[in-house]
Design a protein around this motif. Structure first.
Motif, short mmCIF file in Angstrom:
data_model
loop_
_atom_site.label_atom_id
_atom_site.label_comp_id
_atom_site.label_asym_id
_atom_site.label_seq_id
_atom_site.Cartn_x
_atom_site.Cartn_y
_atom_site.Cartn_z
N PRO A 1 54.66 61.98 108.93
CA PRO A 1 54.33 60.34 108.55
C PRO A 1 53.57 60.73 107.28
CG PRO A 1 53.63 60.00 110.17
CD PRO A 1 54.13 61.31 110.92
N ILE A 2 53.87 60.22 106.08
CA ILE A 2 53.34 60.79 104.97
C ILE A 2 51.85 58.89 104.70
CG2 ILE A 2 52.67 60.63 101.98
CD1 ILE A 2 55.54 62.68 102.68
N VAL A 3 50.74 59.38 104.95
CA VAL A 3 49.52 58.26 104.39
C VAL A 3 49.07 58.25 103.25
CG1 VAL A 3 47.66 57.17 106.28
CG2 VAL A 3 49.20 58.41 107.10
N VAL A 4 49.31 57.82 102.54
CA VAL A 4 48.53 57.45 100.90
C VAL A 4 47.43 56.43 100.51
CG1 VAL A 4 49.12 57.22 98.06
CG2 VAL A 4 50.89 58.39 99.96
N GLY A 5 46.64 56.87 99.99
CA GLY A 5 44.97 55.76 100.36
C GLY A 5 44.96 55.77 98.97
N GLY A 6 44.44 54.36 98.65
CA GLY A 6 43.99 54.30 97.74
C GLY A 6 44.62 52.93 97.47
N ARG A 7 44.02 52.14 95.96
CA ARG A 7 44.11 50.34 95.75
C ARG A 7 44.92 50.44 94.84
NH1 ARG A 7 39.96 47.97 93.11
NH2 ARG A 7 40.76 45.73 94.28
N ALA A 8 44.26 51.54 93.34
CA ALA A 8 44.44 51.18 92.12
C ALA A 8 45.87 50.78 91.92
CB ALA A 8 44.02 52.29 91.20
N LEU A 9 46.61 50.49 90.71
CA LEU A 9 47.89 49.39 91.33
C LEU A 9 48.94 51.19 91.02
CD1 LEU A 9 50.09 47.90 90.38
CD2 LEU A 9 49.61 47.73 88.08
N ALA A 10 48.30 52.12 89.74
CA ALA A 10 48.94 53.22 89.92
C ALA A 10 49.17 54.58 91.46
CB ALA A 10 48.66 54.81 88.87
N THR A 11 48.52 54.28 92.08
CA THR A 11 48.56 54.91 93.43
C THR A 11 49.76 53.98 94.46
OG1 THR A 11 46.64 55.32 93.04
CG2 THR A 11 47.29 55.60 95.49
N LEU A 12 49.38 52.54 94.16
CA LEU A 12 50.48 51.39 95.02
C LEU A 12 52.07 51.66 94.58
CD1 LEU A 12 48.21 48.20 95.18
CD2 LEU A 12 48.81 49.46 96.48
N ARG A 13 51.38 52.72 93.28
CA ARG A 13 52.82 52.76 93.44
C ARG A 13 53.31 54.06 93.52
NH1 ARG A 13 51.51 51.11 87.54
NH2 ARG A 13 52.39 49.11 86.46
N ILE A 14 53.02 54.54 94.18
CA ILE A 14 53.20 55.97 94.47
C ILE A 14 53.38 55.68 96.03
CG2 ILE A 14 52.23 58.05 95.39
CD1 ILE A 14 50.76 58.08 92.36
N VAL A 15 52.54 54.88 96.47
CA VAL A 15 52.49 54.61 97.91
C VAL A 15 54.23 53.63 98.15
CG1 VAL A 15 51.60 52.96 99.30
CG2 VAL A 15 50.37 53.87 97.98
N ALA A 16 54.60 53.16 97.26
CA ALA A 16 56.01 52.78 97.28
C ALA A 16 57.13 53.12 97.45
CB ALA A 16 56.10 50.66 96.25
N GLU A 17 56.66 54.23 96.37
CA GLU A 17 57.88 55.39 96.51
C GLU A 17 57.81 56.46 97.44
OE1 GLU A 17 59.73 58.86 93.46
OE2 GLU A 17 58.23 57.52 92.98
N HIS A 18 56.57 56.64 98.34
CA HIS A 18 56.44 58.09 99.21
C HIS A 18 56.02 57.81 100.72
CE1 HIS A 18 57.49 60.97 95.99
NE2 HIS A 18 56.75 60.24 95.53
N ALA A 19 55.72 56.39 100.83
CA ALA A 19 54.21 56.54 101.58
C ALA A 19 55.01 55.64 103.05
CB ALA A 19 53.23 56.05 101.67
N ASP A 20 54.71 56.39 104.59
CA ASP A 20 55.65 55.54 105.47
C ASP A 20 54.18 54.83 106.20
OD1 ASP A 20 57.83 57.20 106.11
OD2 ASP A 20 55.92 59.08 105.76
N VAL A 21 52.90 55.17 105.45
CA VAL A 21 51.18 54.30 106.09
C VAL A 21 50.61 53.83 104.39
CG1 VAL A 21 49.48 54.77 107.08
CG2 VAL A 21 51.59 55.06 108.06
N TRP A 22 50.30 53.11 104.26
CA TRP A 22 49.17 52.64 103.04
C TRP A 22 47.47 52.37 103.61
CZ3 TRP A 22 47.87 46.99 101.72
CH2 TRP A 22 46.59 47.62 100.64
N ASN A 23 46.88 53.34 103.25
CA ASN A 23 45.91 52.81 104.20
C ASN A 23 44.68 52.30 103.04
OD1 ASN A 23 42.83 54.32 104.21
ND2 ASN A 23 43.00 53.63 106.11
N ILE A 24 43.89 51.34 103.40
CA ILE A 24 42.46 51.19 101.95
C ILE A 24 41.37 50.77 102.53
CG2 ILE A 24 43.49 48.38 102.43
CD1 ILE A 24 42.96 48.16 99.32
N PRO A 25 40.65 50.80 102.10
CA PRO A 25 38.83 50.58 102.67
C PRO A 25 38.58 48.72 102.98
CG PRO A 25 39.02 52.48 100.95
CD PRO A 25 40.06 51.78 100.89
#
Length: 283
Positions: A178-202
């Motif tokens: 599983p790919i867990v992408v961390g972050g909150r910036a809009l540009a990172t969230l675009r990567i989350v939408a395309e690639h992540a199985d899990v999104w993590n945010i503090p």
């Protein structure tokens, strides 16, 4: 279902301290996963204090545990070339018998001086944010290809260039960890939408966290992906003195749609802390 784990930042502690907590947690079913972070110099406490490298420590802990899912929250994509990172992660997945959750992110915030210094201290370039974001997207692409493709390939991106790239062996988990992408910036969230199985945010400002989750929903819709495919994960700090505060923070996060909770344990780690988390925080 809510999944709860722990995070033990390997700074200002010794290997034996981290190992003790992880081995204890491995025997406690209420704790389902455990995490390290990815820094090369301390970002809290004594700036010259001890800190252990995340991936090598993770491999050691993978060999000493049997049940916990494990990972780095999250790998700095600025530290290691992605093809090398894919090989490292595969090795940990093999050592763990298929328990790796692969956490990755853009890397340290430019405005964090204690994080920024580790690049110069280790001879690593600190690329500008736009290039780092592009590099993360390309890294996710090539890492998945190295984990899944059966023939060598070339890749020519703006940040990543590979010739004859090939991964063998493949990870234990199929099609890949599983790919867990961390972050909150809009540009990172675009990567989350395309690639992540899990999104993590503090955690912290839950209203902001919820707003970011709604943005992710919209970004998924823009590319035709079901946002329900992405597990929402949140990192919450633990108070040893006020466990009721942590219990409430978990309840609030779960109520906001975050079903994957990572509890950050402050150092030093008390004896029996994993059992305490299970009894006093997770309940």
């Amino acid at each position: 279902m809510t999944s709860v784990g722990i995070a033990t930042a390997p700074q200002q502690v010794e290997y034996e301290d981290v190992l003790r907590v992880w081995e204890e947690a491995d025997g406690i079913p209420e704790i389902e996963h455990a995490w390290l972070f990815d820094h090369l110099m301390p970002i809290g406490g004594d700036p010259d204090g001890p800190i252990l490298e995340g991936w090598t420590l993770l491999s050691a802990l993978a060999a000493r545990t049997r049940r916990l899912r494990l990972g780095l929250l999250v790998t700095s994509n600025r530290f290691r070339p992605p093809a090398l990172l894919a090989k490292i992660a595969t090795t940990v997945d093999v050592v763990s018998g298929g328990r790796l959750d692969f956490g990755i992110g853009v890397g340290s915030r430019p405005g964090h001086p204690l994080a920024r210094r580790e690049y110069a201290a280790h001879g690593l370039p600190f690329v500008e944010t736009a290039d780092a974001v592009a590099g993360l997207a390309e890294a996710c692409t090539v890492i998945k290809r190295l984990w899944t493709e059966d023939a060598p390939f070339d890749f020519e991106g703006s940040q990543v260039r590979l010739t004859g790239a090939f991964g063998s062996p493949k990870p234990v988990q199929k099609p890949h960890p599983p790919i867990v992408v961390g972050g909150r910036a809009l540009a990172t969230l675009r990567i989350v939408a395309e690639h992540a199985d899990v999104w993590n945010i503090p955690g912290g400002d839950l209203a902001d966290v919820v707003e970011r989750s709604a943005i992710l929903d919209r970004l998924c819709a823009d590319i035709g992906r079901d946002p329900g495919e992405i597990v929402r994960s949140i990192h919450l700090g633990v108070s040893y003195d006020r466990p009721e505060d942590t219990r409430q923070a978990i309840a609030d996060a779960v109520g906001a749609g975050f079903s994957h909770v990572v509890l950050g344990l402050p150092a030093p780690f008390p004896v029996g802390v994993a059992r305490w988390v299970a009894d006093e925080v997770i309940g």
